[in-house]
Design a protein around this motif. Structure first.
Motif, short mmCIF file in Angstrom:
data_model
loop_
_atom_site.label_atom_id
_atom_site.label_comp_id
_atom_site.label_asym_id
_atom_site.label_seq_id
_atom_site.Cartn_x
_atom_site.Cartn_y
_atom_site.Cartn_z
N ALA A 120 -4.65 36.22 -74.12
CA ALA A 120 -5.99 36.56 -74.60
C ALA A 120 -6.07 38.03 -75.00
CB ALA A 120 -7.02 36.23 -73.53
N ASN A 121 -5.42 38.89 -74.23
CA ASN A 121 -5.44 40.32 -74.52
C ASN A 121 -4.73 40.64 -75.82
OD1 ASN A 121 -6.00 43.04 -74.05
ND2 ASN A 121 -4.07 43.34 -72.95
N GLU A 122 -3.55 40.02 -76.03
CA GLU A 122 -2.79 40.24 -77.27
C GLU A 122 -3.56 39.72 -78.48
OE1 GLU A 122 1.79 39.94 -75.60
OE2 GLU A 122 0.72 38.12 -76.20
N ALA A 123 -4.14 38.55 -78.34
CA ALA A 123 -4.90 37.97 -79.45
C ALA A 123 -6.10 38.84 -79.79
CB ALA A 123 -5.35 36.55 -79.11
N ASP A 124 -6.78 39.36 -78.76
CA ASP A 124 -7.93 40.24 -79.01
C ASP A 124 -7.51 41.54 -79.70
OD1 ASP A 124 -9.71 38.42 -77.97
OD2 ASP A 124 -9.80 39.37 -75.99
N THR A 125 -6.38 42.09 -79.28
CA THR A 125 -5.88 43.32 -79.90
C THR A 125 -5.59 43.11 -81.38
OG1 THR A 125 -4.89 44.05 -77.81
CG2 THR A 125 -4.06 45.07 -79.82
N ILE A 126 -4.91 42.01 -81.68
CA ILE A 126 -4.57 41.71 -83.07
C ILE A 126 -5.83 41.43 -83.87
CG2 ILE A 126 -3.40 40.07 -84.59
CD1 ILE A 126 -1.27 39.76 -82.43
N LYS A 127 -6.74 40.63 -83.31
CA LYS A 127 -7.97 40.30 -84.04
C LYS A 127 -8.80 41.54 -84.32
CE LYS A 127 -8.44 35.56 -82.40
NZ LYS A 127 -9.19 34.66 -81.52
N ASP A 128 -8.91 42.46 -83.33
CA ASP A 128 -9.66 43.70 -83.55
C ASP A 128 -9.02 44.55 -84.65
OD1 ASP A 128 -11.59 43.06 -81.70
OD2 ASP A 128 -10.70 44.28 -80.08
N ALA A 129 -7.69 44.66 -84.59
CA ALA A 129 -7.00 45.46 -85.61
C ALA A 129 -7.17 44.84 -87.00
CB ALA A 129 -5.51 45.57 -85.26
N LEU A 130 -7.08 43.52 -87.08
CA LEU A 130 -7.23 42.86 -88.38
C LEU A 130 -8.68 42.92 -88.87
CD1 LEU A 130 -4.92 39.75 -87.92
CD2 LEU A 130 -4.47 41.83 -89.23
N LYS A 131 -9.62 42.83 -87.95
CA LYS A 131 -11.04 42.93 -88.34
C LYS A 131 -11.33 44.32 -88.91
CE LYS A 131 -15.62 42.74 -86.21
NZ LYS A 131 -16.33 42.59 -84.95
N GLN A 132 -10.87 45.36 -88.22
CA GLN A 132 -11.06 46.71 -88.72
C GLN A 132 -10.31 46.94 -90.02
OE1 GLN A 132 -10.07 49.40 -85.54
NE2 GLN A 132 -11.92 48.94 -84.39
N THR A 133 -9.13 46.35 -90.15
CA THR A 133 -8.38 46.45 -91.39
C THR A 133 -9.15 45.80 -92.54
OG1 THR A 133 -6.31 46.39 -90.16
CG2 THR A 133 -6.18 45.91 -92.50
N TYR A 134 -9.72 44.64 -92.27
CA TYR A 134 -10.51 43.93 -93.29
C TYR A 134 -11.67 44.81 -93.77
CZ TYR A 134 -13.85 40.58 -95.17
OH TYR A 134 -14.76 39.94 -95.97
N TYR A 135 -12.41 45.41 -92.84
CA TYR A 135 -13.54 46.25 -93.22
C TYR A 135 -13.09 47.50 -93.96
CZ TYR A 135 -16.50 43.34 -90.26
OH TYR A 135 -17.18 42.29 -89.71
N THR A 136 -11.97 48.07 -93.55
CA THR A 136 -11.45 49.25 -94.23
C THR A 136 -10.98 48.90 -95.64
OG1 THR A 136 -10.78 50.17 -92.10
CG2 THR A 136 -9.81 51.16 -94.06
N ILE A 137 -10.36 47.75 -95.80
CA ILE A 137 -9.94 47.32 -97.14
C ILE A 137 -11.15 47.10 -98.04
CG2 ILE A 137 -8.83 45.47 -98.46
CD1 ILE A 137 -6.90 45.14 -96.08
N MET A 138 -12.19 46.48 -97.50
CA MET A 138 -13.40 46.27 -98.30
C MET A 138 -13.99 47.62 -98.71
SD MET A 138 -13.81 43.07 -98.73
CE MET A 138 -15.49 42.91 -99.25
#
Length: 196
Positions: A120-138
């Motif tokens: 759960a911790n690894e999945a949350d870390t990846i999801k947070d990083a990808l979510k922030q990456t998505y917003y930064t790309i936008m």
């Protein structure tokens, strides 16, 4: 009166009128097709700590400081046609790359959801990083579009002022900084994947 008519019929006057029409449609008629507020807010939210407090140092480093650097650059070298051509070519290539990267990030997020080997911790870390990456790309795509519009306006007006130079240099610096942020966040997401 002749000066007003001359201004209205000039390219700058037409540009001001078109901008006023867009602002009228957006603000008075409340049509939100051109709203960029959510993109900017989501990007700025990436600079919040887990408690929701906006962190001053990252905001200063990544948003405010480039503006002062752009002023210094513009005072040394006002924008010209050659610089505009170079920026336009680079931005066009980067914009296409960013749209492609956006689909890659969304695909990575779906793979993390479907893969049960992550804790759960690894999945949350990846999801947070990808979510922030998505917003930064936008946000990066938004900056690219604004920068291309500014470059096109400057090409047609063919008058290069200090204010135009500052804006173009500022958005160019923001693009570079955001590319580095995207690289760091994708690296953080892939580090977890590689260690698996």
């Amino acid at each position: 009166m002749k000066q007003v008519v001359a201004f209205i019929t000039s390219s700058n006057g037409v540009l001001c009128i078109l901008l006023a029409v867009v602002l009228f449609i957006r603000c008075v008629l409340k049509i939100k097709y051109l709203s960029i507020k959510d993109i900017v807010i989501n990007h700025v939210n990436c600079f919040r700590n887990p408690q929701g407090k906006l962190l001053f140092v990252p905001v200063f480093m990544y948003i405010v400081l480039p503006f002062f650097i752009a002023i210094c650059i513009a005072k040394n070298k006002v924008i010209n046609g050659d610089i505009l051509n170079l920026i336009t070519i680079i931005i066009s290539i980067l914009t296409a790359m960013l749209f492609t990267l956006l689909t890659v990030v969304m695909d990575m997020k779906e793979k993390v959801k479907a893969n049960k080997k992550y804790s759960a911790n690894e999945a949350d870390t990846i999801k947070d990083a990808l979510k922030q990456t998505y917003y930064t790309i936008m946000f990066e795509i938004l900056i690219s579009i604004l920068l291309l519009v500014l470059c096109l306006i400057n090409v047609f007006v063919a008058k290069y002022t200090l204010i135009q130079s500052v804006l173009i240099y500022y958005f160019s610096l923001l693009m570079v900084i955001n590319l580095l942020m995207i690289l760091k966040r994708i690296s953080a997401a892939l580090d977890v994947e590689i260690e698996k």
